[in-house]
Design a protein around this motif. Structure first.
Motif, PDB file in Angstrom:
ATOM      1  N   THR A   1      43.061  43.157  42.691  1.00 26.95           N
ATOM      2  CA  THR A   1      42.376  41.897  42.974  1.00 26.95           C
ATOM      3  C   THR A   1      43.337  40.722  42.823  1.00 26.95           C
ATOM      4  OG1 THR A   1      40.195  42.714  42.297  1.00 26.95           O
ATOM      5  CG2 THR A   1      40.536  40.341  42.192  1.00 26.95           C
ATOM      6  N   TYR A   2      44.115  40.734  41.753  1.00 28.35           N
ATOM      7  CA  TYR A   2      45.067  39.643  41.527  1.00 28.35           C
ATOM      8  C   TYR A   2      46.102  39.585  42.646  1.00 28.35           C
ATOM      9  CZ  TYR A   2      48.933  36.970  39.604  1.00 28.35           C
ATOM     10  OH  TYR A   2      49.946  36.061  39.445  1.00 28.35           O
ATOM     11  N   ARG A   3      46.694  40.732  42.979  1.00 25.75           N
ATOM     12  CA  ARG A   3      47.727  40.736  44.023  1.00 25.75           C
ATOM     13  C   ARG A   3      47.181  40.250  45.370  1.00 25.75           C
ATOM     14  NH1 ARG A   3      48.940  46.041  41.864  1.00 25.75           N
ATOM     15  NH2 ARG A   3      50.844  46.009  40.609  1.00 25.75           N
ATOM     16  N   ASP A   4      45.981  40.679  45.692  1.00 25.56           N
ATOM     17  CA  ASP A   4      45.428  40.393  47.019  1.00 25.56           C
ATOM     18  C   ASP A   4      44.839  38.993  47.135  1.00 25.56           C
ATOM     19  OD1 ASP A   4      44.598  41.045  49.681  1.00 25.56           O
ATOM     20  OD2 ASP A   4      42.572  41.325  48.924  1.00 25.56           O
ATOM     21  N   LYS A   5      44.254  38.487  46.053  1.00 24.61           N
ATOM     22  CA  LYS A   5      43.494  37.239  46.153  1.00 24.61           C
ATOM     23  C   LYS A   5      44.158  36.027  45.495  1.00 24.61           C
ATOM     24  CE  LYS A   5      40.130  39.657  47.987  1.00 24.61           C
ATOM     25  NZ  LYS A   5      39.925  39.634  49.451  1.00 24.61           N
ATOM     26  N   TYR A   6      44.960  36.237  44.443  1.00 26.14           N
ATOM     27  CA  TYR A   6      45.381  35.098  43.630  1.00 26.14           C
ATOM     28  C   TYR A   6      46.895  34.915  43.500  1.00 26.14           C
ATOM     29  CZ  TYR A   6      40.486  34.935  42.366  1.00 26.14           C
ATOM     30  OH  TYR A   6      39.126  34.840  42.431  1.00 26.14           O
ATOM     31  N   GLN A   7      47.671  35.970  43.577  1.00 27.36           N
ATOM     32  CA  GLN A   7      49.107  35.841  43.366  1.00 27.36           C
ATOM     33  C   GLN A   7      49.730  34.890  44.389  1.00 27.36           C
ATOM     34  OE1 GLN A   7      51.443  39.517  43.675  1.00 27.36           O
ATOM     35  NE2 GLN A   7      52.558  38.901  41.837  1.00 27.36           N
ATOM     36  N   ASN A   8      50.506  33.932  43.895  1.00 28.65           N
ATOM     37  CA  ASN A   8      51.189  32.946  44.748  1.00 28.65           C
ATOM     38  C   ASN A   8      50.218  32.106  45.582  1.00 28.65           C
ATOM     39  OD1 ASN A   8      53.693  33.995  43.855  1.00 28.65           O
ATOM     40  ND2 ASN A   8      53.584  35.598  45.415  1.00 28.65           N
ATOM     41  N   ALA A   9      48.961  32.041  45.149  1.00 32.48           N
ATOM     42  CA  ALA A   9      47.942  31.251  45.875  1.00 32.48           C
ATOM     43  C   ALA A   9      47.909  31.633  47.349  1.00 32.48           C
ATOM     44  CB  ALA A   9      48.215  29.759  45.707  1.00 32.48           C
ATOM     45  N   SER A  10      48.004  32.938  47.620  1.00 33.96           N
ATOM     46  CA  SER A  10      48.103  33.404  49.012  1.00 33.96           C
ATOM     47  C   SER A  10      46.802  33.277  49.793  1.00 33.96           C
ATOM     48  CB  SER A  10      48.561  34.868  49.033  1.00 33.96           C
ATOM     49  OG  SER A  10      47.654  35.691  48.304  1.00 33.96           O
ATOM     50  N   LYS A  11      45.662  33.205  49.099  1.00 33.80           N
ATOM     51  CA  LYS A  11      44.373  33.060  49.762  1.00 33.80           C
ATOM     52  C   LYS A  11      43.765  31.708  49.378  1.00 33.80           C
ATOM     53  CE  LYS A  11      44.372  37.232  51.584  1.00 33.80           C
ATOM     54  NZ  LYS A  11      43.545  38.335  51.094  1.00 33.80           N
ATOM     55  N   PRO A  12      43.836  30.716  50.265  1.00 35.34           N
ATOM     56  CA  PRO A  12      43.371  29.354  49.933  1.00 35.34           C
ATOM     57  C   PRO A  12      41.963  29.300  49.355  1.00 35.34           C
ATOM     58  CG  PRO A  12      44.553  29.322  52.005  1.00 35.34           C
ATOM     59  CD  PRO A  12      44.414  30.779  51.621  1.00 35.34           C
ATOM     60  N   TRP A  13      41.021  30.074  49.942  1.00 37.95           N
ATOM     61  CA  TRP A  13      39.639  29.999  49.458  1.00 37.95           C
ATOM     62  C   TRP A  13      39.552  30.375  47.981  1.00 37.95           C
ATOM     63  CZ3 TRP A  13      35.806  32.702  47.070  1.00 37.95           C
ATOM     64  CH2 TRP A  13      34.507  32.211  47.195  1.00 37.95           C
ATOM     65  N   TYR A  14      40.276  31.419  47.585  1.00 43.90           N
ATOM     66  CA  TYR A  14      40.217  31.873  46.193  1.00 43.90           C
ATOM     67  C   TYR A  14      40.945  30.900  45.272  1.00 43.90           C
ATOM     68  CZ  TYR A  14      38.124  36.170  47.832  1.00 43.90           C
ATOM     69  OH  TYR A  14      37.260  37.070  48.399  1.00 43.90           O
ATOM     70  N   TYR A  15      42.019  30.278  45.770  1.00 48.27           N
ATOM     71  CA  TYR A  15      42.705  29.296  44.928  1.00 48.27           C
ATOM     72  C   TYR A  15      41.814  28.083  44.691  1.00 48.27           C
ATOM     73  CZ  TYR A  15      45.985  25.980  43.023  1.00 48.27           C
ATOM     74  OH  TYR A  15      46.579  25.068  42.191  1.00 48.27           O
ATOM     75  N   ILE A  16      41.201  27.579  45.758  1.00 51.52           N
ATOM     76  CA  ILE A  16      40.367  26.374  45.629  1.00 51.52           C
ATOM     77  C   ILE A  16      39.171  26.633  44.720  1.00 51.52           C
ATOM     78  CG2 ILE A  16      38.905  24.742  46.891  1.00 51.52           C
ATOM     79  CD1 ILE A  16      41.935  24.370  47.310  1.00 51.52           C
ATOM     80  N   ASN A  17      38.543  27.790  44.847  1.00 46.37           N
ATOM     81  CA  ASN A  17      37.313  28.058  44.104  1.00 46.37           C
ATOM     82  C   ASN A  17      37.528  28.577  42.684  1.00 46.37           C
ATOM     83  OD1 ASN A  17      34.712  27.796  45.963  1.00 46.37           O
ATOM     84  ND2 ASN A  17      36.407  28.502  47.240  1.00 46.37           N
ATOM     85  N   TYR A  18      38.616  29.310  42.453  1.00 53.46           N
ATOM     86  CA  TYR A  18      38.838  29.884  41.124  1.00 53.46           C
ATOM     87  C   TYR A  18      40.264  29.679  40.610  1.00 53.46           C
ATOM     88  CZ  TYR A  18      34.559  32.416  42.333  1.00 53.46           C
ATOM     89  OH  TYR A  18      33.299  32.728  42.722  1.00 53.46           O
TER      90      TYR A  18
END
Length: 394
Positions: A207-224
């Motif tokens: 989950t971390y690698r796919d959604k949060y590492q390096n803020a690669s997924k904008p939606w997940y960075y903005i929301n969490y």
């Protein structure tokens, strides 16, 4: 003095802009959820639900859309009774027979742990079920445990091919519309119910690698993600709370706009996105139960819902093939691995120490406590992950 006041006003202005952006994003999300729920709850006309299979051969835009609304009758070949009768013909020495024996053992283990941990009666219900009426199947997707792969395969079994542009969750709702929870148990009673599970800590790392590492997924960075950074990253003591929010807004605005983040000296960019430690601290401290890290026993209500098959992600290919053979669909379909950066190992002894070496054994123990019931229910061990801890000693 005047410079200090100007600086304070600037920080207050930035804080106000950040609050406005968060409010706007929340409003849009709520409005979409309301419209989507309202549309989903409206019953479709019967003429949209009764398209005969021959009409599916057309390739016009209208029929390409309406094919998703098809409601096939149950195919008796795939009913639980027919499949159990067919299983009686399997050789006792076959791989499929061994697979069924292992499934019985896993269900027995699950029942024992549920009985040992039984509390007051509850109305726990699976967060989301995919009910395939035609193939008499019910699937409880657990995110980051081959949920995309199995969801697409179930769509294919229902005669629907997902295009690259289509949103998978929306398509699932159209093809397999949800029902009220009060009727969910009744309509899934005469189906083969299954779930795919994965080592809880391996799933968390994925989950971390796919959604949060390096803020690669904008939606997940903005929301969490930005909240994870603000809550658990150390900032210079000279910065006020308003200044920290202003720096946070600078980064969030660029990420949301899709612009490169080049803000030298901004602590929200060093590194960009939450570290694995910040992510883990948020998971164990937050009361928010995101489906990507929610406990299995809560997400699929395994102690209240009688699953017939429990597939392990660690042997996904082999067990999926055997499960499809049991369903009498092995010659027609094969599970394609999707959204995977690595092959699942043969066991959970390959935890990916590059991430868990960033956190302490104490923090790993907090994770293990959070997922304790899942470890017991599905017979996983955290021991190999403790060896990865930053303070592990032989």
């Amino acid at each position: 003095m005047r410079a200090s006041r100007l600086r304070l006003r600037l920080m207050m202005l930035l804080s106000s802009l950040l609050a406005l952006a968060v409010f706007k994003a929340t409003f849009i999300s709520c409005r979409f959820s309301f419209k989507y729920t309202e549309r989903r709850s409206q019953p479709r006309p019967r003429h949209e639900l009764e398209i005969s299979p021959p009409a599916m051969k057309s390739v016009t835009a209208f029929e390409a859309f309406t094919r998703r609304l098809v409601s096939y009758p149950n195919d008796p070949r795939y009913s639980p009774a027919a499949l159990k009768k067919r299983a009686l013909s399997f050789s006792n020495t076959s791989d499929l027979a061994a697979f069924l024996v292992e499934q019985d053992r896993r269900k027995h283990q699950l029942a024992e742990v549920c009985q040992e941990n039984r509390g007051p009666p509850s109305n726990d219900h699976p967060l989301f079920l995919v009910h395939d009426r035609r193939n008499s199947l019910t699937y409880c997707p657990i995110y980051k445990a081959a949920s995309t792969s199995w969801s697409i395969l179930l769509l294919q079994m229902a005669g629907v091919t997902k295009s690259e542009e289509e949103n998978l969750q929306v398509l699932l709702e159209e093809v397999f519309p949800r029902k009220l929870r009060t009727t969910e148990y009744k309509r899934t009673r005469n189906t083969t119910k299954f779930v795919v599970v994965r080592h809880p800590l391996d799933r968390l790392a994925s989950t971390y690698r796919d959604k949060y590492q390096n803020a690669s997924k904008p939606w997940y960075y903005i929301n969490y993600g930005q909240e994870m950074v603000r809550m658990f990253r150390s900032f210079p003591e000279r910065l006020t709370k308003a200044e920290v929010l202003g720096l946070q807004y600078q980064v969030a605005a660029k990420i949301q706009a899709g612009h490169p983040v080049t803000l030298s000296g901004n602590p929200f960019t060093n590194p960009l996105g939450p570290t694995f430690r910040e992510f883990v601290l948020f998971v164990v401290a937050s009361k928010h139960a995101d489906p990507h890290w929610m406990e299995f026993h809560r997400q699929c209500a395994v102690c209240n819902f009688d699953y017939d098959f429990i597939i392990k992600f660690e042997n996904l290919r082999g067990e999926s093939e055997q499960f499809l053979d049991y369903l009498n669909r092995g010659s027609d379909f094969i599970l394609q691995r999707r959204n995977s950066r690595r092959k699942p190992s043969g066991s959970s002894a390959d935890p990916g120490c590059s991430l868990f070496s960033q956190i302490s054994a104490r923090l790993i123990r907090r994770l293990v406590a959070k997922y304790e019931k899942d470890f017991k229910l599905f017979e996983y061990s955290p021991d190999e992950y403790y060896k990865c801890a930053s303070d592990y000693k032989l």
